[in-house]
Design an enzyme around this catalytic site. Structure first.
Site, PDB file in Angstrom:
ATOM      1  N   MET A  76      60.585 -26.811  30.772  1.00 56.60           N
ATOM      2  CA  MET A  76      60.064 -26.054  31.902  1.00 56.60           C
ATOM      3  C   MET A  76      59.160 -24.645  31.837  1.00 56.60           C
ATOM      4  SD  MET A  76      61.450 -28.112  34.162  1.00 56.60           S
ATOM      5  CE  MET A  76      62.633 -29.340  34.489  1.00 56.60           C
ATOM      6  N   LEU A 123      52.070 -24.024  29.600  1.00 58.76           N
ATOM      7  CA  LEU A 123      51.481 -23.769  28.311  1.00 58.76           C
ATOM      8  C   LEU A 123      49.958 -23.202  28.561  1.00 58.76           C
ATOM      9  CD1 LEU A 123      52.882 -27.028  26.492  1.00 58.76           C
ATOM     10  CD2 LEU A 123      53.322 -24.463  25.805  1.00 58.76           C
ATOM     11  N   HIS A 139      56.654 -36.219  34.894  1.00 60.46           N
ATOM     12  CA  HIS A 139      56.987 -35.592  35.878  1.00 60.46           C
ATOM     13  C   HIS A 139      57.759 -36.172  37.086  1.00 60.46           C
ATOM     14  CE1 HIS A 139      56.283 -32.569  39.025  1.00 60.46           C
ATOM     15  NE2 HIS A 139      55.921 -33.572  39.927  1.00 60.46           N
ATOM     16  N   GLU A 193      66.534 -42.948  36.193  1.00 62.23           N
ATOM     17  CA  GLU A 193      66.827 -44.303  35.773  1.00 62.23           C
ATOM     18  C   GLU A 193      65.936 -45.362  35.745  1.00 62.23           C
ATOM     19  OE1 GLU A 193      71.761 -44.042  36.501  1.00 62.23           O
ATOM     20  OE2 GLU A 193      70.645 -45.352  37.623  1.00 62.23           O
ATOM     21  N   GLU A 242      61.588 -42.638  35.084  1.00 60.77           N
ATOM     22  CA  GLU A 242      61.223 -41.989  33.787  1.00 60.77           C
ATOM     23  C   GLU A 242      61.970 -42.326  32.572  1.00 60.77           C
ATOM     24  OE1 GLU A 242      62.199 -37.612  34.471  1.00 60.77           O
ATOM     25  OE2 GLU A 242      62.636 -38.101  36.381  1.00 60.77           O
TER      26      GLU A 242
HETATM   27  C1  GAR Z   1      63.093 -34.666  34.445  1.00 56.03           C
HETATM   28  O1  GAR Z   1      63.407 -35.231  35.764  1.00 56.03           O
HETATM   29  C2  GAR Z   1      61.840 -34.248  34.232  1.00 56.03           C
HETATM   30  O2  GAR Z   1      60.970 -35.493  34.891  1.00 56.03           O
HETATM   31  C3  GAR Z   1      61.730 -32.915  35.028  1.00 56.03           C
HETATM   32  O3  GAR Z   1      62.795 -32.372  34.712  1.00 56.03           O
HETATM   33  C4  GAR Z   1      63.814 -33.190  34.285  1.00 56.03           C
HETATM   34  C5  GAR Z   1      64.419 -32.960  33.145  1.00 56.03           C
HETATM   35  O4  GAR Z   1      65.663 -33.608  32.835  1.00 56.03           O
HETATM   36  N1  GAR Z   1      60.422 -32.304  34.652  1.00 56.03           N
HETATM   37  C6  GAR Z   1      59.755 -31.600  35.569  1.00 56.03           C
HETATM   38  O5  GAR Z   1      60.076 -31.295  36.592  1.00 56.03           O
HETATM   39  C7  GAR Z   1      58.314 -31.011  35.034  1.00 56.03           C
HETATM   40  N2  GAR Z   1      57.553 -30.555  35.858  1.00 56.03           N
HETATM   41  P1  GAR Z   1      65.930 -33.950  31.042  1.00 56.03           P
HETATM   42  O6  GAR Z   1      66.251 -32.539  30.451  1.00 56.03           O
HETATM   43  O7  GAR Z   1      67.206 -34.605  31.465  1.00 56.03           O
HETATM   44  O8  GAR Z   1      65.051 -34.798  30.520  1.00 56.03           O
END
Ligand code: GAR
Length: 205
Positions: free
Chosen positions: A95, A98, A114, A182, A185
């Site tokens: 989060m 860069l 994402h 689930e 991602e």
């Molecule tokens: C995930 O849903 C990922 O796609 C999102 O944060 C979550 C992290 O979960 N990323 C973003 O929003 C980036 N812009 P995790 O730490 O359990 O993998």
């Protein structure tokens, strides 16, 4: 001919690390040409660090606050990537944005997951649960997840894979987030990781 070594992957995380877990679990199954050799966190309390330790993967914590500037923060990451001879990196719930100096150094060597169907619900301010809140507020019937290359534009790099997921009646941001993880991602991120691992391994042959 001796087979070239597996592609060396670093995973960059900030939080719970369920995507990191999906990548760890995919090693030797979906991911056959790469191995995760390093996890980098920008938060010392990230549960992802425990997941790395449980899997016997080295980790490093890099704190912008302690290092004082974006440049010093990114230099510390670069030093770790070089120490571990990393071929490409995966942002898995990382989060922080860069700089162009960093992303251009690793062109087509950084991928991100994402939680929406880019170009919908992406860019600055759209991260984590905020994405799912916006999807619900807009009354969308479908959402999903995207794996893309990272460049200087937040969520703006070329798309590698996408998978759609239905929004269900009564969804909360939390239930929708879980379904997107689930059903999308945790599936497309390991598949994209394998694609890149195979490409880099072949290039070394
Ligand atoms: C995930 O849903 C990922 O796609 C999102 O944060 C979550 C992290 O979960 N990323 C973003 O929003 C980036 N812009 P995790 O730490 O359990 O993998």
């Amino acid at each position: 001919m001796v087979e070239p070594r597996k592609t060396r992957i670093a995973v960059l995380v900030s939080g719970g690390g369920t995507n990191l877990q999906a990548l760890i679990d995919a090693q030797g199954k979906v991911i056959t040409d790469g191995e995760i050799v390093l996890v980098i966190a920008n938060n010392s309390k990230a549960y992802a660090l425990e997941r790395a330790a449980n899997a016997g993967i080295d980790s490093a914590v890099v704190l912008k606050k302690e290092l004082g500037s974006q440049e010093a923060f990114e230099n510390a990451i670069i030093a770790k990537l070089e120490e571990y001879e990393i071929d490409f990196m995966i942002l898995a719930g990382f989060m922080t944005i860069l700089s162009e100096r960093f992303t251009s150094r690793y062109e087509e060597r950084i991928i991100n997951v994402h939680p929406s169907m880019i170009p919908k619900f992406c860019g600055e301010g759209f991260y984590g649960l905020k994405v799912h809140e916006a999807v619900l507020a807009a009354g969308e019937k479908m959402t999903g997840a995207t794996v893309h290359f990272v460049n200087e534009i937040p969520d703006g790099g070329a798309i590698i894979m996408q998978k759609e997921v239905a929004v269900e009646p009564g969804d909360t941001p939390e239930t929708l987030q879980r379904r997107v993880m689930e059903q999308a991602e945790w599936i497309i991120l390991p598949e994209a990781a394998q694609r890149l691992s195979e490409k880099f391994r072949k290039e070394r042959a």
